[in-house]
Design an enzyme around this catalytic site. Structure first.
Site, PDB file in Angstrom:
ATOM      1  N   ARG A 105       0.887  -1.174   0.000  1.00 47.78           N
ATOM      2  CA  ARG A 105       0.000   0.000   0.000  1.00 47.78           C
ATOM      3  C   ARG A 105       0.912   1.207   0.000  1.00 47.78           C
ATOM      4  O   ARG A 105       1.690   1.414   0.940  1.00 47.78           O
ATOM      5  CB  ARG A 105      -0.906  -0.014   1.229  1.00 47.78           C
ATOM      6  CG  ARG A 105      -1.601   1.320   1.437  1.00 47.78           C
ATOM      7  CD  ARG A 105      -2.753   1.257   2.390  1.00 47.78           C
ATOM      8  NE  ARG A 105      -3.881   0.573   1.799  1.00 47.78           N
ATOM      9  CZ  ARG A 105      -5.131   0.667   2.257  1.00 47.78           C
ATOM     10  NH1 ARG A 105      -5.403   1.410   3.308  1.00 47.78           N
ATOM     11  NH2 ARG A 105      -6.105   0.021   1.658  1.00 47.78           N
ATOM     12  N   HIS A 132      -7.241   0.881  -6.637  1.00 47.47           N
ATOM     13  CA  HIS A 132      -7.528   0.030  -5.476  1.00 47.47           C
ATOM     14  C   HIS A 132      -8.245  -1.212  -6.014  1.00 47.47           C
ATOM     15  O   HIS A 132      -9.416  -1.449  -5.743  1.00 47.47           O
ATOM     16  CB  HIS A 132      -8.384   0.791  -4.465  1.00 47.47           C
ATOM     17  CG  HIS A 132      -8.351   0.207  -3.088  1.00 47.47           C
ATOM     18  ND1 HIS A 132      -7.582  -0.898  -2.746  1.00 47.47           N
ATOM     19  CD2 HIS A 132      -9.009   0.580  -1.944  1.00 47.47           C
ATOM     20  CE1 HIS A 132      -7.769  -1.168  -1.462  1.00 47.47           C
ATOM     21  NE2 HIS A 132      -8.625  -0.299  -0.958  1.00 47.47           N
ATOM     22  N   GLN A 135     -10.160  -3.811  -3.824  1.00 51.17           N
ATOM     23  CA  GLN A 135     -11.420  -3.266  -3.317  1.00 51.17           C
ATOM     24  C   GLN A 135     -12.544  -3.436  -4.328  1.00 51.17           C
ATOM     25  O   GLN A 135     -13.639  -3.915  -4.000  1.00 51.17           O
ATOM     26  CB  GLN A 135     -11.240  -1.773  -3.000  1.00 51.17           C
ATOM     27  CG  GLN A 135     -12.513  -1.099  -2.532  1.00 51.17           C
ATOM     28  CD  GLN A 135     -12.930  -1.580  -1.153  1.00 51.17           C
ATOM     29  OE1 GLN A 135     -12.150  -1.536  -0.221  1.00 51.17           O
ATOM     30  NE2 GLN A 135     -14.163  -2.048  -1.021  1.00 51.17           N
ATOM     31  N   ASP A 223     -16.790   7.622  -2.056  1.00 49.79           N
ATOM     32  CA  ASP A 223     -15.629   7.416  -1.183  1.00 49.79           C
ATOM     33  C   ASP A 223     -15.331   8.747  -0.493  1.00 49.79           C
ATOM     34  O   ASP A 223     -15.892   9.791  -0.841  1.00 49.79           O
ATOM     35  CB  ASP A 223     -14.435   6.935  -2.034  1.00 49.79           C
ATOM     36  CG  ASP A 223     -13.215   6.523  -1.201  1.00 49.79           C
ATOM     37  OD1 ASP A 223     -13.341   6.351   0.021  1.00 49.79           O
ATOM     38  OD2 ASP A 223     -12.130   6.375  -1.791  1.00 49.79           O
ATOM     39  N   CYS A 261     -16.190   1.867   0.119  1.00 50.72           N
ATOM     40  CA  CYS A 261     -15.054   1.021   0.498  1.00 50.72           C
ATOM     41  C   CYS A 261     -14.707   1.127   1.971  1.00 50.72           C
ATOM     42  O   CYS A 261     -14.085   0.225   2.530  1.00 50.72           O
ATOM     43  CB  CYS A 261     -13.844   1.373  -0.365  1.00 50.72           C
ATOM     44  SG  CYS A 261     -13.199   3.034  -0.096  1.00 50.72           S
ATOM     45  N   ARG A 289     -13.862  -8.358   1.325  1.00 47.22           N
ATOM     46  CA  ARG A 289     -12.433  -8.118   1.121  1.00 47.22           C
ATOM     47  C   ARG A 289     -11.654  -9.396   1.479  1.00 47.22           C
ATOM     48  O   ARG A 289     -10.729  -9.781   0.793  1.00 47.22           O
ATOM     49  CB  ARG A 289     -11.932  -6.949   2.002  1.00 47.22           C
ATOM     50  CG  ARG A 289     -12.499  -5.574   1.667  1.00 47.22           C
ATOM     51  CD  ARG A 289     -12.098  -5.091   0.287  1.00 47.22           C
ATOM     52  NE  ARG A 289     -10.661  -5.113   0.055  1.00 47.22           N
ATOM     53  CZ  ARG A 289      -9.776  -4.198   0.475  1.00 47.22           C
ATOM     54  NH1 ARG A 289     -10.190  -3.144   1.131  1.00 47.22           N
ATOM     55  NH2 ARG A 289      -8.489  -4.318   0.192  1.00 47.22           N
TER      56      ARG A 289
HETATM   57  N1  NVA Z   1      -9.562   6.808  -1.525  1.00 50.72           N
HETATM   58  C1  NVA Z   1      -9.202   6.371  -0.195  1.00 50.72           C
HETATM   59  C2  NVA Z   1      -9.445   4.904  -0.059  1.00 50.72           C
HETATM   60  C3  NVA Z   1      -9.139   4.328   1.292  1.00 50.72           C
HETATM   61  C4  NVA Z   1      -9.385   2.869   1.377  1.00 50.72           C
HETATM   62  C5  NVA Z   1      -7.759   6.722   0.090  1.00 50.72           C
HETATM   63  O1  NVA Z   1      -6.925   6.591  -0.812  1.00 50.72           O
HETATM   64  O2  NVA Z   1      -7.463   7.146   1.195  1.00 50.72           O
HETATM   65  N1   CP Z   2     -11.239  -0.021   2.095  1.00 53.67           N
HETATM   66  C1   CP Z   2      -9.967  -0.139   2.537  1.00 53.67           C
HETATM   67  O1   CP Z   2      -9.015  -0.402   1.793  1.00 53.67           O
HETATM   68  O2   CP Z   2      -9.848   0.021   3.888  1.00 53.67           O
HETATM   69  P1   CP Z   2      -8.494   0.169   4.719  1.00 53.67           P
HETATM   70  O3   CP Z   2      -7.901   1.499   4.370  1.00 53.67           O
HETATM   71  O4   CP Z   2      -8.927   0.079   6.143  1.00 53.67           O
HETATM   72  O5   CP Z   2      -7.573  -0.947   4.324  1.00 53.67           O
END
Ligand code: NVA
Ligand code: CP
Length: 302
Positions: A105, A132, A135, A223, A261, A289
């Site tokens: 990540r 993502h 997801q 989101d 998500c 997930r």
């Molecule tokens: N768009 C959000 C998704 C988190 C799971 C982010 O990148 O923070």
């Molecule tokens: N939706 C998602 O990826 O959640 P986290 O940021 O908690 O992993």
């Protein structure tokens, strides 16, 4: 055989994405029936490298790997030599000598690409600034469990056309559904993404009007207004008209479902009434997930 990376949905053949979902659903059914999970990854280790926070991705991958008989190592960037300037290329080469797959990540997609390029084991995208994919695979499984095949259906994305939205665009091409994106001009999808969609036969429409996007759709999703790494940019004033509330949901089909998500910000991108209401499938979505990570891990490694 070449290494099977799960980088972004645009690079994986549609039939293989479908196979992953079928396998995930089968493993979920077995688990629910009390049959457990076949230890298909016994003796394998997944490294999980986090440069950003996570609840769902971290726990679902860790539990998925253990249910499949494997092990995990959690690596936080701030505790690694990456923090002191070691390159992603060298990190990839070293980790590949210890583990069988790497989930990352991070922010820039280049770091994901470097891991895949310089390592010799499968790399899985656990979120970047531009995707993502795990997801959206879970989201599609969730929709299909409740409403049948997504092919031919319509999906509305409301708000910031962010990383999750980009994976929805890829999915529209791979799974054959219509995607309507309502976003303020400054946060709309980039022209190269829309060109990609066009070239790959996807129906993706972009508007600034949430009601136009939602009219008659089967699925509404959104989101956070502030993705990780964008905390300094206060964009709430731009996004205020894009809150998913009951009045907006009423423009969709009566049987439309709502997905998010998570983590959610009630009163911003979605109202409490919607996310905690009868059309919301967000808890099934979060659960899925886990099941989809198992399908992805098995596809990469089994
Ligand atoms: N768009 C959000 C998704 C988190 C799971 C982010 O990148 O923070
Ligand atoms: N939706 C998602 O990826 O959640 P986290 O940021 O908690 O992993």
């Amino acid at each position: 055989m070449s290494v099977k990376h799960f980088l972004d949905l645009d690079g994986i053949p549609a039939a293989e994405l479908r196979d992953i979902l079928t396998d995930s659903a089968r493993m979920k059914a077995d688990l629910k029936a009390g049959k457990g999970t076949e230890p298909r990854l016994a003796g394998k280790t997944l490294a999980m490298l986090f440069e950003k926070a996570s609840t769902r991705t971290r726990v679902s991958f860790e539990v998925a790997m253990k249910q499949l008989g494997g092990m995990t190592v959690v690596l936080r960037q701030e505790e690694m030599q990456l923090k002191r300037g070691e390159t992603m290329a060298d990190t990839a080469k070293v980790l590949s000598r210890y583990v069988d797959a790497i989930m990352i990540r991070t922010g820039p997609a280049q770091k994901l690409a470097d891991l895949a390029k310089f390592g010799s084991v499968p790399v899985i995208n656990g979120l970047t600034d531009t995707g993502h994919p795990c997801q959206v695979m879970a989201d599609i499984l969730t929709f299909e469990e409740h409403r049948g095949p997504i092919t031919g259906k319509s999906v509305a994305w409301i708000g910031d056309a962010n990383n999750v939205c980009i994976s929805w665009v890829h999915a529209a091409a791979k799974f054959g559904f219509e995607l309507r994106i309502a976003a303020p001009g400054a946060l709309a999808p980039k022209p190269d993404l829309l060109d990609w969609a066009k070239q790959h036969g996807a129906t993706v429409r972009v508007t600034t009007e949430p009601r136009a996007a939602v009219a008659g759709v089967d699925l509404v999703t959104t989101d956070t207004w502030v993705s990780m790494g964008q905390e300094v940019a206060n964009r709430n004033y731009l996004l205020a008209p894009y809150s998913v509330d009951q009045a907006l949901m009423a423009c969709a089909k009566p049987e439309a479902v709502f997905l998010h998500c998570l983590p959610a910000h009630r009163g911003e991108e979605v109202t409490e009434e919607v996310i905690d209401g009868p059309q919301s499938l967000v808890w099934d979505e979060a659960e899925n997930r886990l099941h989809v990570q198992k399908g992805i891990l098995a596809w990469c490694l089994a």
